[in-house]
Structure formats: C-alpha cells, structure tokens
Design a protein around this motif. Structure first.
Motif, PDB file in Angstrom:
ATOM      1  N   LYS A 243      86.452  80.891  53.415  1.00 38.61           N
ATOM      2  CA  LYS A 243      86.734  81.695  52.228  1.00 38.61           C
ATOM      3  C   LYS A 243      87.923  81.150  51.451  1.00 38.61           C
ATOM      4  O   LYS A 243      87.956  81.217  50.220  1.00 38.61           O
ATOM      5  N   ARG A 244      88.909  80.622  52.115  1.00 38.56           N
ATOM      6  CA  ARG A 244      90.139  80.171  51.455  1.00 38.56           C
ATOM      7  C   ARG A 244      90.135  78.682  51.109  1.00 38.56           C
ATOM      8  O   ARG A 244      91.026  78.219  50.410  1.00 38.56           O
ATOM      9  N   ARG A 245      89.159  77.958  51.594  1.00 37.95           N
ATOM     10  CA  ARG A 245      89.147  76.508  51.423  1.00 37.95           C
ATOM     11  C   ARG A 245      89.183  76.099  49.958  1.00 37.95           C
ATOM     12  O   ARG A 245      89.952  75.219  49.558  1.00 37.95           O
ATOM     13  N   HIS A 246      88.375  76.719  49.129  1.00 38.65           N
ATOM     14  CA  HIS A 246      88.317  76.341  47.713  1.00 38.65           C
ATOM     15  C   HIS A 246      89.687  76.532  47.042  1.00 38.65           C
ATOM     16  O   HIS A 246      90.151  75.658  46.304  1.00 38.65           O
ATOM     17  N   ALA A 247      90.345  77.653  47.296  1.00 37.78           N
ATOM     18  CA  ALA A 247      91.657  77.907  46.697  1.00 37.78           C
ATOM     19  C   ALA A 247      92.674  76.877  47.190  1.00 37.78           C
ATOM     20  O   ALA A 247      93.522  76.404  46.417  1.00 37.78           O
ATOM     21  N   TRP A 248      92.605  76.489  48.441  1.00 40.52           N
ATOM     22  CA  TRP A 248      93.534  75.493  48.982  1.00 40.52           C
ATOM     23  C   TRP A 248      93.287  74.129  48.335  1.00 40.52           C
ATOM     24  O   TRP A 248      94.238  73.414  48.016  1.00 40.52           O
ATOM     25  N   GLU A 249      92.015  73.782  48.147  1.00 36.16           N
ATOM     26  CA  GLU A 249      91.705  72.507  47.508  1.00 36.16           C
ATOM     27  C   GLU A 249      92.229  72.483  46.075  1.00 36.16           C
ATOM     28  O   GLU A 249      92.797  71.475  45.635  1.00 36.16           O
ATOM     29  N   GLN A 250      92.047  73.584  45.335  1.00 34.16           N
ATOM     30  CA  GLN A 250      92.517  73.652  43.957  1.00 34.16           C
ATOM     31  C   GLN A 250      94.037  73.541  43.901  1.00 34.16           C
ATOM     32  O   GLN A 250      94.592  72.859  43.033  1.00 34.16           O
ATOM     33  N   GLU A 251      94.699  74.201  44.818  1.00 39.92           N
ATOM     34  CA  GLU A 251      96.162  74.141  44.873  1.00 39.92           C
ATOM     35  C   GLU A 251      96.631  72.713  45.163  1.00 39.92           C
ATOM     36  O   GLU A 251      97.572  72.212  44.538  1.00 39.92           O
ATOM     37  N   ALA A 252      95.953  72.031  46.081  1.00 43.29           N
ATOM     38  CA  ALA A 252      96.319  70.647  46.420  1.00 43.29           C
ATOM     39  C   ALA A 252      96.090  69.726  45.227  1.00 43.29           C
ATOM     40  O   ALA A 252      96.932  68.854  44.938  1.00 43.29           O
ATOM     41  N   LEU A 253      94.999  69.924  44.513  1.00 41.58           N
ATOM     42  CA  LEU A 253      94.733  69.093  43.337  1.00 41.58           C
ATOM     43  C   LEU A 253      95.799  69.297  42.269  1.00 41.58           C
ATOM     44  O   LEU A 253      96.260  68.330  41.646  1.00 41.58           O
ATOM     45  N   ARG A 254      96.182  70.553  42.014  1.00 43.80           N
ATOM     46  CA  ARG A 254      97.247  70.829  41.050  1.00 43.80           C
ATOM     47  C   ARG A 254      98.561  70.166  41.483  1.00 43.80           C
ATOM     48  O   ARG A 254      99.290  69.633  40.657  1.00 43.80           O
ATOM     49  N   GLU A 255      98.840  70.187  42.748  1.00 43.93           N
ATOM     50  CA  GLU A 255     100.074  69.614  43.291  1.00 43.93           C
ATOM     51  C   GLU A 255     100.127  68.111  43.064  1.00 43.93           C
ATOM     52  O   GLU A 255     101.118  67.556  42.632  1.00 43.93           O
ATOM     53  N   PHE A 256      99.018  67.414  43.346  1.00 42.75           N
ATOM     54  CA  PHE A 256      99.007  65.968  43.244  1.00 42.75           C
ATOM     55  C   PHE A 256      98.831  65.480  41.814  1.00 42.75           C
ATOM     56  O   PHE A 256      99.315  64.429  41.454  1.00 42.75           O
ATOM     57  N   VAL A 257      98.139  66.236  40.980  1.00 38.98           N
ATOM     58  CA  VAL A 257      97.957  65.841  39.579  1.00 38.98           C
ATOM     59  C   VAL A 257      99.281  66.006  38.849  1.00 38.98           C
ATOM     60  O   VAL A 257      99.604  65.226  37.964  1.00 38.98           O
ATOM     61  N   ALA A 258     100.077  66.990  39.213  1.00 38.57           N
ATOM     62  CA  ALA A 258     101.351  67.248  38.544  1.00 38.57           C
ATOM     63  C   ALA A 258     102.350  66.134  38.810  1.00 38.57           C
ATOM     64  O   ALA A 258     103.247  65.914  38.019  1.00 38.57           O
ATOM     65  N   LYS A 259     102.164  65.398  39.893  1.00 37.71           N
ATOM     66  CA  LYS A 259     103.158  64.337  40.232  1.00 37.71           C
ATOM     67  C   LYS A 259     102.858  63.078  39.584  1.00 37.71           C
ATOM     68  O   LYS A 259     102.393  62.363  39.103  1.00 37.71           O
TER      69      LYS A 259
END
Length: 127
Positions: free
Chosen positions: A111-127
């Motif tokens: 259930k939480r996997r999609h939200a975690w993936e989106q958060e990780a993508l935002r984290e790495f794209v921002a850098k």
C-alpha cells in the motif's frame, strides 16, 4: 606445538583487543580479550601486564599465516553454569507487539510502496 598444549610464555605487549605472548624461539601468540577470564572483561590490564610470565593453552594454530591463538581462561577452574531463572510472572500470557489474529503480511508495504517511490523520485530529481 600442537592445539591443546599447555605452554609457558611472557607477555610482550597489550592492546585493547588482547595480549601478545612470547612463547620462545621467536614464536609469538595472541590471547584475545575474551580468552583472558571467564565472563566479561572490561579492561585487559586488570588481568595482565607486560612482563608477566604465564601458562596458557594453545587454542588454534593457523598453518597458513602462522598465527597462534592462546587462552588464559582455559587454565582457570571451570565455571559452574548458573541454574536457569524461572519467569517471575507465571500465569500471564506473553505480550506480542503485533496482533497474531491479523494476517496482513506484506500488504502494508504494498500500500505504501507507490508513495515511497514518488518521494524518492522527488528527492533525487531535486538534487
């Protein structure tokens, strides 16, 4: 020398992890701190000092490297094992941190996997 032999030596150096012992004929062995005494050893200096002449048991000889592992505690009287301690709160059930009746398995991760993936993508794209 063989494993199990009782040998006499002189402590030549002490490190936090153990003591080096000269066994004669340019042969040196190591007593690991856990082999100094039965039980917990906080400071090896409480048991050994440089220059001490001691009797030890050969625990292991690494034929490839020539390292010799020694034990001082094997020379001590064997310790009598303590009797097991009975539980103090007999009659009470064991407490579990999870509910044994709920069988979700990996559903919560799914259930939480999609939200975690989106958060990780935002984290790495921002850098």
């Amino acid at each position: 020398m063989r494993i199990g032999d009782h040998v006499h030596g002189t402590v030549t150096g002490i490190q936090p992890y153990g003591a080096f012992v000269n066994l004669g004929h340019d042969i040196q062995g190591l007593i690991h701190i856990s082999e100094c005494h039965y039980g917990f050893v906080k400071d090896i200096h409480d048991y050994l000092s440089v220059g001490d002449e001691i009797d030890v048991v050969i625990l292991d000889i690494d034929e490839f490297t020539g390292k010799i592992s020694l034990s001082l505690r094997c020379m001590e009287e064997p310790q009598v094992p303590l009797a097991p301690v009975a539980p103090q709160n007999e009659g009470h059930h064991k407490h579990y941190w999870t509910n044994r009746n709920v069988h979700d398995g990996f559903k919560t991760i799914q259930k939480r996997r999609h939200a975690w993936e989106q958060e990780a993508l935002r984290e790495f794209v921002a850098k």
